[in-house]
Enzyme design. Sequence first.
Site, PDB file in Angstrom:
ATOM      1  N   TRP A 192       0.823  -1.216   0.000  1.00  0.00           N
ATOM      2  CA  TRP A 192       0.000   0.000   0.000  1.00  0.00           C
ATOM      3  C   TRP A 192       0.858   1.268   0.000  1.00  0.00           C
ATOM      4  O   TRP A 192       0.491   2.285  -0.593  1.00  0.00           O
ATOM      5  CB  TRP A 192      -0.924  -0.027   1.223  1.00  0.00           C
ATOM      6  CG  TRP A 192      -1.847   1.143   1.347  1.00  0.00           C
ATOM      7  CD1 TRP A 192      -1.707   2.206   2.177  1.00  0.00           C
ATOM      8  CD2 TRP A 192      -3.047   1.344   0.602  1.00  0.00           C
ATOM      9  NE1 TRP A 192      -2.742   3.084   1.999  1.00  0.00           N
ATOM     10  CE2 TRP A 192      -3.584   2.565   1.039  1.00  0.00           C
ATOM     11  CE3 TRP A 192      -3.710   0.625  -0.380  1.00  0.00           C
ATOM     12  CZ2 TRP A 192      -4.767   3.090   0.520  1.00  0.00           C
ATOM     13  CZ3 TRP A 192      -4.882   1.136  -0.897  1.00  0.00           C
ATOM     14  CH2 TRP A 192      -5.405   2.355  -0.457  1.00  0.00           C
ATOM     15  N   GLU A 193       2.007   1.206   0.665  1.00  0.00           N
ATOM     16  CA  GLU A 193       2.871   2.390   0.812  1.00  0.00           C
ATOM     17  C   GLU A 193       3.839   2.563  -0.371  1.00  0.00           C
ATOM     18  O   GLU A 193       4.525   3.590  -0.475  1.00  0.00           O
ATOM     19  CB  GLU A 193       3.689   2.297   2.105  1.00  0.00           C
ATOM     20  CG  GLU A 193       2.903   2.609   3.369  1.00  0.00           C
ATOM     21  CD  GLU A 193       1.945   1.499   3.794  1.00  0.00           C
ATOM     22  OE1 GLU A 193       2.241   0.328   3.525  1.00  0.00           O
ATOM     23  OE2 GLU A 193       0.889   1.812   4.371  1.00  0.00           O
ATOM     24  N   ILE A 217      -0.910 -11.299  -1.366  1.00  0.00           N
ATOM     25  CA  ILE A 217      -1.393 -12.676  -1.495  1.00  0.00           C
ATOM     26  C   ILE A 217      -2.890 -12.691  -1.189  1.00  0.00           C
ATOM     27  O   ILE A 217      -3.313 -12.279  -0.102  1.00  0.00           O
ATOM     28  CB  ILE A 217      -0.617 -13.625  -0.564  1.00  0.00           C
ATOM     29  CG1 ILE A 217       0.864 -13.586  -0.978  1.00  0.00           C
ATOM     30  CG2 ILE A 217      -1.167 -15.042  -0.657  1.00  0.00           C
ATOM     31  CD1 ILE A 217       1.778 -14.443  -0.145  1.00  0.00           C
ATOM     32  N   GLU A 220      -4.487 -14.062   2.022  1.00  0.00           N
ATOM     33  CA  GLU A 220      -4.142 -13.445   3.315  1.00  0.00           C
ATOM     34  C   GLU A 220      -4.503 -11.973   3.383  1.00  0.00           C
ATOM     35  O   GLU A 220      -4.278 -11.327   4.393  1.00  0.00           O
ATOM     36  CB  GLU A 220      -2.618 -13.566   3.529  1.00  0.00           C
ATOM     37  CG  GLU A 220      -2.145 -15.001   3.576  1.00  0.00           C
ATOM     38  CD  GLU A 220      -0.626 -15.108   3.466  1.00  0.00           C
ATOM     39  OE1 GLU A 220       0.047 -14.060   3.456  1.00  0.00           O
ATOM     40  OE2 GLU A 220      -0.139 -16.235   3.379  1.00  0.00           O
ATOM     41  N   THR A 221      -4.983 -11.429   2.285  1.00  0.00           N
ATOM     42  CA  THR A 221      -5.154  -9.978   2.223  1.00  0.00           C
ATOM     43  C   THR A 221      -6.616  -9.609   2.036  1.00  0.00           C
ATOM     44  O   THR A 221      -7.215  -9.922   1.005  1.00  0.00           O
ATOM     45  CB  THR A 221      -4.325  -9.405   1.058  1.00  0.00           C
ATOM     46  OG1 THR A 221      -3.009  -9.910   1.166  1.00  0.00           O
ATOM     47  CG2 THR A 221      -4.307  -7.897   1.088  1.00  0.00           C
ATOM     48  N   HIS A 223      -9.648  -7.293   1.128  1.00  0.00           N
ATOM     49  CA  HIS A 223      -9.796  -6.280   0.068  1.00  0.00           C
ATOM     50  C   HIS A 223      -8.611  -6.337  -0.914  1.00  0.00           C
ATOM     51  O   HIS A 223      -8.095  -5.320  -1.347  1.00  0.00           O
ATOM     52  CB  HIS A 223      -9.915  -4.864   0.650  1.00  0.00           C
ATOM     53  CG  HIS A 223     -10.883  -4.765   1.771  1.00  0.00           C
ATOM     54  ND1 HIS A 223     -12.192  -5.180   1.665  1.00  0.00           N
ATOM     55  CD2 HIS A 223     -10.734  -4.301   3.032  1.00  0.00           C
ATOM     56  CE1 HIS A 223     -12.810  -4.965   2.818  1.00  0.00           C
ATOM     57  NE2 HIS A 223     -11.948  -4.443   3.662  1.00  0.00           N
ATOM     58  N   PHE A 248       7.290  -2.212 -12.618  1.00  0.00           N
ATOM     59  CA  PHE A 248       6.269  -2.775 -11.732  1.00  0.00           C
ATOM     60  C   PHE A 248       6.648  -4.193 -11.323  1.00  0.00           C
ATOM     61  O   PHE A 248       6.566  -5.126 -12.117  1.00  0.00           O
ATOM     62  CB  PHE A 248       4.924  -2.773 -12.472  1.00  0.00           C
ATOM     63  CG  PHE A 248       3.749  -3.056 -11.580  1.00  0.00           C
ATOM     64  CD1 PHE A 248       3.261  -2.078 -10.734  1.00  0.00           C
ATOM     65  CD2 PHE A 248       3.142  -4.300 -11.583  1.00  0.00           C
ATOM     66  CE1 PHE A 248       2.176  -2.338  -9.899  1.00  0.00           C
ATOM     67  CE2 PHE A 248       2.060  -4.567 -10.753  1.00  0.00           C
ATOM     68  CZ  PHE A 248       1.571  -3.585  -9.917  1.00  0.00           C
ATOM     69  N   ARG A 262       7.368 -17.158  -8.329  1.00  0.00           N
ATOM     70  CA  ARG A 262       7.666 -15.950  -9.114  1.00  0.00           C
ATOM     71  C   ARG A 262       8.816 -15.137  -8.513  1.00  0.00           C
ATOM     72  O   ARG A 262       9.199 -14.113  -9.058  1.00  0.00           O
ATOM     73  CB  ARG A 262       6.416 -15.074  -9.201  1.00  0.00           C
ATOM     74  CG  ARG A 262       5.311 -15.761  -9.970  1.00  0.00           C
ATOM     75  CD  ARG A 262       4.084 -14.908 -10.047  1.00  0.00           C
ATOM     76  NE  ARG A 262       2.958 -15.699 -10.527  1.00  0.00           N
ATOM     77  CZ  ARG A 262       1.715 -15.255 -10.566  1.00  0.00           C
ATOM     78  NH1 ARG A 262       1.445 -14.031 -10.156  1.00  0.00           N
ATOM     79  NH2 ARG A 262       0.751 -16.016 -11.039  1.00  0.00           N
TER      80      ARG A 262
HETATM   81  C1  DLZ Z   1      -2.602  -5.192   5.685  1.00  0.00           C
HETATM   82  C2  DLZ Z   1      -1.929  -5.962   4.593  1.00  0.00           C
HETATM   83  C3  DLZ Z   1      -2.428  -7.190   4.189  1.00  0.00           C
HETATM   84  C4  DLZ Z   1      -3.628  -7.792   4.824  1.00  0.00           C
HETATM   85  N1  DLZ Z   1      -1.843  -7.883   3.217  1.00  0.00           N
HETATM   86  C5  DLZ Z   1      -0.725  -7.400   2.627  1.00  0.00           C
HETATM   87  C6  DLZ Z   1      -0.067  -8.111   1.616  1.00  0.00           C
HETATM   88  O1  DLZ Z   1      -0.439  -9.208   1.216  1.00  0.00           O
HETATM   89  N2  DLZ Z   1       1.030  -7.523   1.041  1.00  0.00           N
HETATM   90  C7  DLZ Z   1       1.498  -6.323   1.406  1.00  0.00           C
HETATM   91  O2  DLZ Z   1       2.501  -5.855   0.846  1.00  0.00           O
HETATM   92  N3  DLZ Z   1       0.888  -5.645   2.382  1.00  0.00           N
HETATM   93  C8  DLZ Z   1      -0.198  -6.132   3.005  1.00  0.00           C
HETATM   94  N4  DLZ Z   1      -0.823  -5.431   3.983  1.00  0.00           N
HETATM   95  C9  DLZ Z   1      -0.190  -4.171   4.454  1.00  0.00           C
HETATM   96  C10 DLZ Z   1      -0.613  -2.960   3.628  1.00  0.00           C
HETATM   97  O3  DLZ Z   1       0.000  -2.963   2.391  1.00  0.00           O
HETATM   98  C11 DLZ Z   1      -0.213  -1.688   4.404  1.00  0.00           C
HETATM   99  O4  DLZ Z   1       1.147  -1.707   4.633  1.00  0.00           O
HETATM  100  C12 DLZ Z   1      -0.937  -1.518   5.735  1.00  0.00           C
HETATM  101  O5  DLZ Z   1      -2.332  -1.612   5.560  1.00  0.00           O
HETATM  102  C13 DLZ Z   1      -0.602  -0.166   6.383  1.00  0.00           C
HETATM  103  O6  DLZ Z   1      -1.048   0.896   5.594  1.00  0.00           O
END
Ligand code: DLZ
Length: 294
Positions: A192-193, A217, A220-221, A223, A248, A262
Amino acid sequence: MIKGITLVREVASADAHDKLSQLLLSLGFEQGKGWDDGTGRGVALLAPLGNLELITGRPPAVPSILIEVFNLDAIHSAVHQWMLANYRSEDVASLLGSPELTHWNSRLFTVKLTDGNTDGLVLGFWQSENPLHGKPAAIEGDLSAAGMRFAIVTARWNAVITDRLLQGSLDALHRSGAAKADIEIVRVPGAWEVPSAARTLAETKRFDAIITLGCLIRGETAHYEAIYNEVARGIGQSQQDTGIPHAFGVLTCETLEQALDRAGIKAGNKGFEAAIAAIEMVSIQRKIKAEDSK
Ligand code: DLZ
């Protein structure tokens, strides 16, 4: 600064001038602006492209007027018909050659157009046998990273994967000649960051390209789609807005096993591939800019 080239040739008689013009127009030359001042006249026969070729070392093996065509056999047949209508048939065989292979991967025939009083005009019609001949050369990037500066943004989330992606990127950069000092690594909490850090780095203008790495993944994620779409959009937008290439390398996988594949196990290393894409894009950008400034 050069706009075009015109070859001026004298034709022995007005009749030959008209017949020859008609032949060349029927073969596909476009009629340009002619002139007639009472003492003589000219007709302009336009071809889409022209070039001046200077040679040295041996006499030319081809006539001084060479006309490149798309369908040599159709042109040969049209010229043959025209010759039969304008010359005695027993002369045609000696004036009109057959298409023959040249040593420069083309086929060519020559025709001598004479009015009986002068040496006449010798034309060579040719067609390249190379299917890529005349096609514009594509600009393609090189894979040398020497002198290029890169920032790599990598997510700590799923570090077992992203660390492998990072190793892949570094491997590609070093093996392509990038210096250690020209690579900056920025670690962010999760995928996300990544876009935000990528944009901040791109806006510094200290880097030729940004390599983004992460791993989402699905299992595990929460949304997953929403996060993935936003990450992809953010990285793309940073690239568009800053004009700095962003490679990317954010994996989106169903399972950890797929992610491992991968990241260097079975299906290549997407970090390596992203770095190679970054190098190529920097090179392409430089070439396009160099072309532009010519
Ligand atoms: C919260 C979260 C989840 C559930 N899954 C992943 C993931 O599979 N891969 C990843 O890089 N980051 C994940 N995150 C973290 C979010 O990207 C983010 O860092 C947090 O929600 C804080 O903003």
